[in-house]
Structure formats: structure tokens, C-alpha cells
Design a protein around this motif. Sequence first.
Motif, mmCIF file in Angstrom:
data_model
loop_
_atom_site.group_PDB
_atom_site.id
_atom_site.type_symbol
_atom_site.label_atom_id
_atom_site.label_comp_id
_atom_site.label_asym_id
_atom_site.label_seq_id
_atom_site.Cartn_x
_atom_site.Cartn_y
_atom_site.Cartn_z
ATOM 1 N N ALA A 150 29.696 73.006 37.122
ATOM 2 C CA ALA A 150 28.461 72.829 36.643
ATOM 3 C C ALA A 150 27.573 71.796 37.071
ATOM 4 C CB ALA A 150 28.859 73.000 35.019
ATOM 5 N N PHE A 151 28.281 70.674 37.504
ATOM 6 C CA PHE A 151 27.494 69.448 37.653
ATOM 7 C C PHE A 151 27.164 69.346 39.277
ATOM 8 C CE2 PHE A 151 29.076 65.729 34.791
ATOM 9 C CZ PHE A 151 28.593 66.435 33.935
ATOM 10 N N ALA A 152 27.618 70.138 40.140
ATOM 11 C CA ALA A 152 27.467 70.636 41.505
ATOM 12 C C ALA A 152 25.828 70.999 41.513
ATOM 13 C CB ALA A 152 28.294 71.393 42.205
ATOM 14 N N PHE A 153 25.388 71.770 40.486
ATOM 15 C CA PHE A 153 24.044 72.260 40.574
ATOM 16 C C PHE A 153 23.070 71.066 40.312
ATOM 17 C CE2 PHE A 153 26.452 75.972 39.822
ATOM 18 C CZ PHE A 153 25.946 77.085 40.569
ATOM 19 N N GLY A 154 23.198 69.953 40.043
ATOM 20 C CA GLY A 154 22.666 68.732 39.895
ATOM 21 C C GLY A 154 21.648 68.989 38.450
ATOM 22 N N ASP A 155 20.529 68.359 38.616
ATOM 23 C CA ASP A 155 19.509 68.636 37.198
ATOM 24 C C ASP A 155 19.258 69.814 36.924
ATOM 25 O OD1 ASP A 155 19.790 65.794 37.176
ATOM 26 O OD2 ASP A 155 17.817 65.284 37.992
ATOM 27 N N ALA A 156 19.650 70.820 37.842
ATOM 28 C CA ALA A 156 19.245 72.094 37.517
ATOM 29 C C ALA A 156 20.262 72.687 36.252
ATOM 30 C CB ALA A 156 19.292 73.013 38.718
ATOM 31 N N GLY A 157 21.386 71.841 36.079
ATOM 32 C CA GLY A 157 22.408 72.278 35.155
ATOM 33 C C GLY A 157 22.704 71.050 34.243
ATOM 34 N N PRO A 158 23.756 71.096 33.654
ATOM 35 C CA PRO A 158 24.036 70.225 32.430
ATOM 36 C C PRO A 158 24.223 68.669 33.162
ATOM 37 C CG PRO A 158 26.097 71.500 32.934
ATOM 38 C CD PRO A 158 24.834 71.950 33.841
ATOM 39 N N TYR A 159 23.970 68.501 34.372
ATOM 40 C CA TYR A 159 24.268 67.266 34.875
ATOM 41 C C TYR A 159 23.266 66.151 34.608
ATOM 42 C CZ TYR A 159 24.725 63.514 38.805
ATOM 43 O OH TYR A 159 24.638 62.394 39.192
ATOM 44 N N HIS A 160 21.927 67.084 34.151
ATOM 45 C CA HIS A 160 20.821 66.096 33.803
ATOM 46 C C HIS A 160 21.203 65.393 32.769
ATOM 47 C CE1 HIS A 160 19.951 69.635 31.006
ATOM 48 N NE2 HIS A 160 19.336 68.749 30.378
ATOM 49 N N LEU A 161 22.016 65.653 31.912
ATOM 50 C CA LEU A 161 22.238 64.900 30.665
ATOM 51 C C LEU A 161 22.869 63.582 31.063
ATOM 52 C CD1 LEU A 161 23.777 67.845 28.620
ATOM 53 C CD2 LEU A 161 21.629 66.860 28.307
ATOM 54 N N VAL A 162 23.395 63.407 32.112
ATOM 55 C CA VAL A 162 24.157 62.011 32.563
ATOM 56 C C VAL A 162 23.737 61.364 33.684
ATOM 57 C CG1 VAL A 162 26.134 62.843 31.374
ATOM 58 C CG2 VAL A 162 25.899 63.337 33.686
ATOM 59 N N SER A 163 22.605 62.104 34.466
ATOM 60 C CA SER A 163 22.239 61.755 35.580
ATOM 61 C C SER A 163 21.496 60.459 35.625
ATOM 62 C CB SER A 163 21.253 62.923 36.414
ATOM 63 O OG SER A 163 20.218 63.020 35.750
ATOM 64 N N SER A 164 21.211 60.129 34.509
ATOM 65 C CA SER A 164 20.164 58.828 34.287
ATOM 66 C C SER A 164 21.394 57.407 33.905
ATOM 67 C CB SER A 164 19.236 58.986 33.240
ATOM 68 O OG SER A 164 19.666 59.093 32.068
ATOM 69 N N TRP A 165 22.485 57.774 33.813
ATOM 70 C CA TRP A 165 23.378 56.858 33.562
ATOM 71 C C TRP A 165 23.362 55.657 34.470
ATOM 72 C CZ3 TRP A 165 28.222 59.467 30.786
ATOM 73 C CH2 TRP A 165 28.012 59.845 29.516
#
Length: 629
Positions: free
Chosen positions: A262-277
Motif C-alpha cells: 500500500a505504501f508503494a503507491f506513495g501519497d496516492a495511498g495511505p502513505y500520505h498519512l505518514v509521509s510528512s514525518w
Amino acid sequence: MGHPLGFTQEAPVFYPPTIPLLLTGAPVHRLADVFSLAHLWLAGLGAFLLVRFLAGARVAPFFAGLAYMLSARTLQSVTWPGATAVAALLPFVLLGIALIARERYRIGLFVTAVSGGLALLAARPQSLLGAAPVFVAFTAAQLLCSRDRRRFLVELALASALAALLGAPAVLPSVLVLPETERLSGLTAEARNVGSLTTRDVDQVFLPVDGLARWPEAASYPGAATALLFLAGIALVVVRSADGFSRTTFLALAAAGLVGFAFAFGDAGPYHLVSSWPLLRGFRAPVRFLSCFGLALAVGSGLALAAFETALHRGRALALVSLAVLTADLGAHAAKSAATVPDGTYRVRPPLAIHLAGIPADPVGFPRRFWSFGLQAPVHLLPDADRIAVMRNDELPNAAGGRFGLESVQGAGVPLARTQEAIATRSVRVAQLSGAARLIVPDAGGLPSDAEAPPIPPALVVRTPDPFSRAILVYRTIAVPKATALTTLLAPSFDPSRTAIVEEGVPWSSPGEALANLGAAGAVALADRQPARVTLETRAAYESFLVFFDAWSSGWSVSVDGVTERLFRSDVCFRGVRLAAGSHRVVFEYRAPGVRDGLLLGLLGALLLVALAGRRPRSGPMPGGAPFP
């Protein structure tokens, strides 16, 4: 523009095999082959040992080892040898955590600390961040399964601290130089999501469709037998009918694989929830989270096969057949899709490189640089027979000319923020100041073309008008705020041949300014040049300011006639020093910040590891091969 080797954050100079291999003097591309093949084998061994310890059985561990060693994700990591090293060490880290959970404290501490420290020394932070979900999920599972959870957490914290100490020679310099790079404030959303998985590429995750025609970043094909056994493992979790099956561990691996996908899709997926950490906001290409997917499927399928091998009447035969099918499947995929380059590629010298090598040095004695705006030739997408022909028209972007002894303006690796700020302007003035005698551009834009340059369609080679020498003397400085330094430098009214910009101190001028107006500005000559050390000789009748058009960073120092002097950031991203009247010997020297302290911390970690591993008693271990529930 002058980044020394010690600045490069992804150079595994402290990883144990690196220097011994290079000292052999063998061709670097052949050493990379040896390095990658050895680590592919090590990856298989790690997965084998992990499944052997978690589930016992005899054939299933071999299946898991092969499934991980030759999965497309591990196989394609050889594009970056450091990534292959990290991939090889991941199963050993998990093994160490499992050993600690089963109260094998001494050996668990040693395995976790050493494998974790080596993974840090491999200097591939993207690979470690990409594997974070599997670390978190597997650790949580072992905590749940541990009989003494408090002791488990204490031992794991101690092992993690030792790993950090062992990896300090690589980690500490990277941490200290980070504030000077463009990564500190985080990448833009566009830069952060480069290479993210898309629905167009998702077939590479499940099918053997990667290879020459596809960029292999998303390649993760695990093998048909691996996928089927992993699905069988999910069935075992659902029906709860297999004795000895490590359900908790399997579920943790399945969760890590799902998160990685899921994270491999980057900000298009749920990764956007943590990408600003903090750690993740400078992380590029989220598709690297697929490393969790490959490891999870390999180990999870091995656990499922171990359950069948030990529980079924003909379980051993099933395991042998599965191993044979996997060998044929992944072996054929590797032969078709492994990252390879014909040996002749390394002997190609593009005509452009020959031409640029013939450009005379500047008056000070430095070789002229070039600045390429060309695109990297997509040789990885071409059949072997076509690669050499394409490389003959190489436009030498980034640091590609370095293999021919050429010096480019932009270099490679994570750039210094101020250097990148200047380069991003694509200004003729920046080309002049950086000593770029030639520009490789798609359009001449009114600049004079280089008639003697070989044609490299669709690019052109143009001459930079009046490029500066790499070092000059000026007799006036102006102090401007950091925010306006670049604007001042690029202003048509500003003359960098007469005045230098500094961002601290007060404006200064010398009587020599009048002589400079008459064309008597003093003299600068290159006396000696070594890696991370440059010696210049200067002569001027009046006090002057030496501007050295090489990248400024905190690791540089300057001495004049053996006495350390203040080093100024000059003209946005270069180096400068004030000189008294007369003749001087000026030495610029680079020492990567934190290297000495990092080495001392690494030595401390090694001593503590030996002491703890040698003295800590073995405390009632659970027998190896006895699976967790």
C-alpha cells in the motif's frame, strides 16, 4: 561543484567488504558483480536460518531462502549494490529479534546488533526505511509471543543501541551533513513520489513481466509456488488447524507485506498519512517499500510449507516438489530479467568525452568543467546489442563524465541545498563562476556553438562565454542576507570578477581595488590537488579576498601559510578567505564532519558487544525449532 567523497551519503566506505575489494585493483564493475552475488547468497542464507529457527522442518527453510534470494525485488536491487547488502542483512535482523524473544539472549543480542550495524554501515538509508514496516510488525509479533516481555524489550533496546554504535561511522556523518542538504526541510510532494507504484506497473509486483522493457524498481515477482504457499498460509490462519504453525508471526509478515504494498503507491495511498514525518519527508521513491512485500512472502511461504512438511503424511515430498518448481520458475526469471550489462559497455568512451578531455585547463591550472542538461541514456531498457551504440552518444549528465576523469558542474548524490539553489537557476553566470567551459543543451539559446564538438543528437555543445578561472582574487566584498544572496549574484549590475558576496561580517574593500581596475589583480596558481585537499599559491600587492569556486560545506577548513583562517561562504555556494598583502600558500582541506567521532563510537560499540556477548549468561532458552503459536 566540488563535493568530496566523504560528503556522499550513499558511499559505503565503512562497510567491511568495500575497501578490501577495491584494494584488489580489479575492475570496479567486476567487483560489483562479486559484491552483489555474495550478498544474494547471504540473503538466501538469512531467510533459510530464519525459517529454520522459527519453524524447524528440513526442506521448507531451503524454499524460503531461494524464494527470498531470487525474488524479483531482491534480484533487481543489484542495480544499487548497497541496497543488495541491506536486503541480505534484513533476515538476520529478524532472526536476532526472534532469538531474543525465545530467550536466547546472548546469541540474539549478537546477531541483532551485528546485522543491524552492518545494515547501517551499508549506507543505504532508503532501503532501511523501506523495510521499516516489516521490522515493526515482526517485532510486535515476537513481543506478543515472548514469555518475558519486559526482558525482551530491554534486550532489544540494548541490541538496537549497539547496532546504532556499530553503524555510527556511516550514520553520524550523514546526520551532521543533513542540515546542509536539500533533504532537511523535506522534499516536495512531486519529488517525494518519484517512481511510486501505479496501477500501470502493479503487474510487476505479481507477475514476471519486468526486465529489459520495464524499469525494475517495482519488480517484486515472488514465484508462483511462493504465492500459492502464502495463500495456503492464510488458509491455515483462518482454519486454525495446523499444529506448530507460527500464526502470530505469519500474520505479522502478512500485515507488513500489505503495508509495504500500500505504501508503494506513495501519497496516492495511505502513505500520505505518514509521509510528512521527520525521517520520511526526505524519503524518495516509496516503491521501495515493496522490499517488505518480497521478504514477507518468502518467509511467510516458508512457514506455511514447514507446517505442511511436518504435519502431512507426504509433507516432505510436497516440500521437495515445491522447491523444484520454485527453482525452475525463479531461475528462468533470473536468466531473463536479472540486471546485466555487457562487458564492452565499460570500455566505451563517447566522442563527447574525448572532446571535453581536450579542452585546455584554466589559467590557474584546474581542468575545465562542463555542464550537461542532457538526459541519461536509457541503457537499462535496451537489449545488450544496442547499449554500446547508444552510449557512444552519451550526453554525460549528472556525474557520468567522472568515469572518464571529467569534472561536471552538477555532480551526483544528495546535493547541498545552496549548491542546488544555484544550479537550479540554469544561469550562464553560474556556468561562468563554476568554470564550465562547455554546456550540453537541447537548444543553443543564442550562445556560440562548439564547432569542433562531435554531434550528439538531439543535444548541442555550446561554449560558455568568458568562464572564470576556478580561483580569483578580488579586493571588495559586500555583505548581504542569505535570502537575497542569489538574487544579488545573478543581477546584471553585479560583477563577481571585482566583488565577492559574503553573508556574514561587514562590507570590506582594499586599496588593491584601484589596481584591479587597471588589470593588475594579482595572481593565483594551483600548487597541488589531492582528494579533499587543494593547495593554491597567491600573490598580491595589497590585502585581497580569494574566491575559490568550489562547493562550500562545513567540512572544509582553510589555512594560510600554515595558520588556520576563517572560511567564508562566498557568492552563495563557494568558498573564500581574506589574505594579507604578499605571497601566500593557501590550503583548503575537507574532513567529513563526524567521521572521527563515528569511528570512536563504532569501536566502543564493538568493545561493548564483545563484553556483553561474552559475559551474559544464557537464560533458559526455548528449544530452537519449536514454533510460536
